[in-house]
Write a protein that holds these residues in place. Structure first.
Motif, PDB file in Angstrom:
ATOM      1  N   GLY A 127      -2.110  -1.446   7.512  1.00  0.00           N
ATOM      2  CA  GLY A 127      -1.993  -0.696   6.273  1.00  0.00           C
ATOM      3  C   GLY A 127      -1.440  -1.525   5.134  1.00  0.00           C
ATOM      4  N   ARG A 128      -1.058  -2.729   5.439  1.00  0.00           N
ATOM      5  CA  ARG A 128      -0.493  -3.561   4.384  1.00  0.00           C
ATOM      6  C   ARG A 128      -0.563  -5.027   4.789  1.00  0.00           C
ATOM      7  N   SER A 129      -0.792  -5.880   3.813  1.00  0.00           N
ATOM      8  CA  SER A 129      -0.874  -7.302   4.107  1.00  0.00           C
ATOM      9  C   SER A 129       0.483  -7.960   3.891  1.00  0.00           C
ATOM     10  N   ASP A 130       0.564  -9.224   4.148  1.00  0.00           N
ATOM     11  CA  ASP A 130       1.819  -9.950   3.934  1.00  0.00           C
ATOM     12  C   ASP A 130       1.788 -10.691   2.595  1.00  0.00           C
ATOM     13  N   VAL A 131       0.877 -10.264   1.749  1.00  0.00           N
ATOM     14  CA  VAL A 131       0.677 -10.969   0.491  1.00  0.00           C
ATOM     15  C   VAL A 131       1.617 -10.457  -0.606  1.00  0.00           C
ATOM     16  N   ARG A 169      -3.927  -4.224  -0.947  1.00  0.00           N
ATOM     17  CA  ARG A 169      -2.798  -3.673  -0.203  1.00  0.00           C
ATOM     18  C   ARG A 169      -1.708  -4.716   0.002  1.00  0.00           C
ATOM     19  N   ALA A 225       1.345   4.456  -4.121  1.00  0.00           N
ATOM     20  CA  ALA A 225       0.448   5.305  -3.333  1.00  0.00           C
ATOM     21  C   ALA A 225      -0.444   4.458  -2.443  1.00  0.00           C
ATOM     22  N   ALA A 226      -0.736   3.254  -2.895  1.00  0.00           N
ATOM     23  CA  ALA A 226      -1.596   2.374  -2.098  1.00  0.00           C
ATOM     24  C   ALA A 226      -0.806   1.652  -1.017  1.00  0.00           C
ATOM     25  N   GLY A 227       0.453   2.014  -0.878  1.00  0.00           N
ATOM     26  CA  GLY A 227       1.231   1.424   0.188  1.00  0.00           C
ATOM     27  C   GLY A 227       1.933   0.146  -0.194  1.00  0.00           C
ATOM     28  N   ILE A 267      10.946  -5.525   0.400  1.00  0.00           N
ATOM     29  CA  ILE A 267       9.657  -5.225   1.000  1.00  0.00           C
ATOM     30  C   ILE A 267       9.865  -4.490   2.311  1.00  0.00           C
ATOM     31  N   VAL A 268      10.768  -5.004   3.097  1.00  0.00           N
ATOM     32  CA  VAL A 268      11.020  -4.400   4.399  1.00  0.00           C
ATOM     33  C   VAL A 268      11.548  -2.977   4.239  1.00  0.00           C
ATOM     34  N   ALA A 316      11.244  -1.146   1.589  1.00  0.00           N
ATOM     35  CA  ALA A 316      10.484  -0.387   0.602  1.00  0.00           C
ATOM     36  C   ALA A 316      11.373   0.150  -0.512  1.00  0.00           C
ATOM     37  N   ARG A 372      12.621   0.616  -4.197  1.00  0.00           N
ATOM     38  CA  ARG A 372      11.861   0.637  -5.437  1.00  0.00           C
ATOM     39  C   ARG A 372      12.651   1.183  -6.618  1.00  0.00           C
ATOM     40  N   MET A 392       4.973  -7.371  10.846  1.00  0.00           N
ATOM     41  CA  MET A 392       5.500  -8.088   9.684  1.00  0.00           C
ATOM     42  C   MET A 392       6.430  -7.204   8.886  1.00  0.00           C
ATOM     43  N   PRO A 430       3.769   1.714   5.365  1.00  0.00           N
ATOM     44  CA  PRO A 430       4.019   2.335   4.060  1.00  0.00           C
ATOM     45  C   PRO A 430       4.624   3.722   4.237  1.00  0.00           C
ATOM     46  N   PRO A 485       3.080   9.117   0.096  1.00  0.00           N
ATOM     47  CA  PRO A 485       1.707   9.601   0.204  1.00  0.00           C
ATOM     48  C   PRO A 485       0.778   8.448   0.574  1.00  0.00           C
ATOM     49  N   PRO A 499      -2.520   6.181   0.624  1.00  0.00           N
ATOM     50  CA  PRO A 499      -3.511   5.898  -0.412  1.00  0.00           C
ATOM     51  C   PRO A 499      -4.797   6.661  -0.124  1.00  0.00           C
ATOM     52  N   HIS A 515     -10.479  -0.132  -0.146  1.00  0.00           N
ATOM     53  CA  HIS A 515      -9.637  -1.019   0.649  1.00  0.00           C
ATOM     54  C   HIS A 515     -10.359  -2.343   0.868  1.00  0.00           C
TER      55      HIS A 515
END
Lengths: 339, 339
Positions: free
Chosen positions: A68-72, A125, A146-148, A315-316, A318, A320, B1, B5, B8, B10, B59
């Motif tokens: 659901g999420r990259s490391d980028v 993502r 919302a996109a994670g 990041i870990v 989350a 914000r 990693m 998320p 909500p 995505p 995505h």
DNA sequence: TTGTAAGCGTTATCAC
DNA sequence: GTGATAACGCTTACAA
């Protein structure tokens, strides 16, 4: 978009599993050092060997899709020239983020902003987005979350109301330069604003900072719109009356300072005798000029290492919270011969 | 990693389909303007609206996974400082590639090379990889191709044997500078080689090119190892005997030329009277110096637009002929006052 | 003109 | 300890 790949297919974890004589899941466990799963050393070794032999490289997109999420850590960059501090800072940051398992990616995008731009960034993502504060809107930030996207970080001259911020304090740069000029006894102050519109993001705050610092000391500053080419700059200088000519100028940065010094000298003005000049960014070249250029050095209050650590943590977790300052640049004068 | 998320989820194409009251496939068709598929305008409109309303962003990883390749043109960059030509060139290239549906991405990686590095780049299944020629090996290229990377493009001072190349001709730069110096009547030539090891990739070819051009005219060149800091450079200059002192120097680039000029002048040497100096890269600042710096301007034989077009074509056709030159920089002297 | 369904390669949840 | 198996969200034959 493009045609499908030709030639031999890239090795998948299934291929590795087959070669190693284990199940595909086992390969995944081994490759990720999965916690809470015991794999015998012999199996582990066989899998490692098989992966090596096949040149196996896990498919980043498959991983991202699944997790659901990259490391980028995505840094969308339009065509704005990056200053020296920023350049060094981000190189270092990129190196350090790798240590935390992230990859800093400069993403060549358009110069859009708000939700539309956010949508494009969100496609990937990323774990975090690092972007100029003025490209963020509330809707854009919401879209990213919302996109994670775990963390949205703004970069700008002051804390953003929308996201944690890396503050590159252009106000302080202007203020620092002007304070120095006043301390050197100059009272007819000029502040260069580049004629080039793409620099307005930085120029505005530098000018304002200069203006405020001057006002606090009861001094007025005059705005000097200066083109970066010699001929254009010479025209500006030629237009000055002896009476209204400034006796101290903050030249926006070292590049403009050098042009200005050259054309002023050619016009018969002495630096710093008639006019003191202060640049900014402290380019190595500035100190080679005659006279050596006084400059505002921009430094960080925190090392890139601390920012990298903090970002990783955010990041870990989350995190914000808007208004948080992750980094704040500081400005200090480097006094040389031009002032 | 990282943790999954929160908040909500995505919006997915399925969500859009549900809202629009169509099938998920239809959403895909509409979003991609799928060729050979007729969708009624009303459906199309409803899907568009639903997507908009949900802030739907496809995505990218799912797409890449499915298609086997992304639309990314990956440019792995270690910490090497990018010269001015290259900077402008790649900004422009990035902008143009967007027009072809690609995204230029600078990937902050380690400075590894060969198959190991290739493996990391391959993770992203980019459409193309643009990388310094000396980081490629035969195995690395094979690995990339095996991972479905359509096109591997090398960048270096001469055509790579492993991949099509963007030639940034550092040999020509050295040659051009030396020919100019000889034409100006100088015979005791020196060529600066930066003491900083990370510049060796560029410095080697520039020196060699200078040496060859000189040899062709029966002139010898002397290697001058110069640090970039003023004190270090001054020491080097102080070590010269009047007799063996060069009367013409190619200073590697404008930065080193400026340091050199400064310390030579401080040592009482006249430029160009005693020693002519030629820089390279034609930085805007060079022409502001006293004397104004002669420099080798590096230009392209082809516009970034042509390279972008060609690259796109190569990606689509999966062309991979080594030895092809996609771009070749040219060098020309900009004669000013320092020579 | 639209819907159904099969994968893409990975990770994670269960059984064994 | 290890192996099936079910998603993840999307594209694309093919069916309707």
């Amino acid at each position: 978009m493009t045609d499908p790949p030709s030639g031999p297919r890239p090795a998948t974890s299934t291929d590795v599993a087959r070669l190693a004589g284990v199940s595909q899941a086992t390969v995944s466990y081994v490759m990720n050092d999965a916690p809470g799963v015991k794999i015998s050393d012999s199996t582990r070794e066989r899998v490692r060997q098989a992966a090596e032999q096949l040149g196996y490289s896990p498919h980043a997109s498959a991983r991202t899709l699944r997790k659901g999420r990259s490391d980028v850590v995505l840094m969308p960059v339009p065509d704005i020239p990056v200053g020296h501090l920023a350049g060094r800072f981000f190189r270092e940051l990129g190196r350090l983020l790798r240590g935390h398992g992230h990859t800093l990616v400069m993403y060549g995008d358009t110069d859009g902003r708000g939700a539309t731009a956010a949508r494009e960034w969100a496609q990937w993502r990323p774990a975090a987005v690092l972007v100029a504060a003025d490209r963020l809107t509330r809707a854009g930030v919401r879209q990213l979350h919302a996109a994670g996207v775990a963390t949205v970080v703004a970069m700008g001259p002051r804390p953003s109301l929308l996201a944690p911020t890396l503050v590159f304090d252009d106000y302080a740069i202007g203020g620092c330069a002007v304070e120095h000029l006043i301390a050197r006894g100059r009272r007819r102050l000029g502040v260069v604003v580049p004629a080039e519109p793409e620099l307005a993001v930085f120029a505005g705050p530098r000018f304002e900072g200069a203006e405020r610092a001057a006002a606090a000391r009861g001094v007025a500053v005059r705005r000097i719109v200066l083109p970066s080419d010699e001929a254009g700059a010479a025209e500006v200088v030629a237009g000055w009356d002896a009476g209204e000519r400034p006796d101290g100028i903050f030249a926006y940065n070292d590049d403009y300072a050098m042009v200005l010094m050259r054309v002023m000298q050619d016009a018969g003005l002495a630096v710093p005798g008639d006019v003191a000049v202060v640049g900014a960014d402290d380019l190595p070249l500035g100190r080679l000029l005659r006279p050596r250029l006084t400059s505002v050095r921009v430094a960080g209050d925190r090392s890139a290492a601390q920012v990298a650590d903090r970002l990783h943590q955010m990041i870990v977790a989350a995190e914000r919270e808007a208004g948080v300052v992750l980094f704040e640049s500081s400005a200090e004068i480097v006094h040389r011969e031009s002032s």
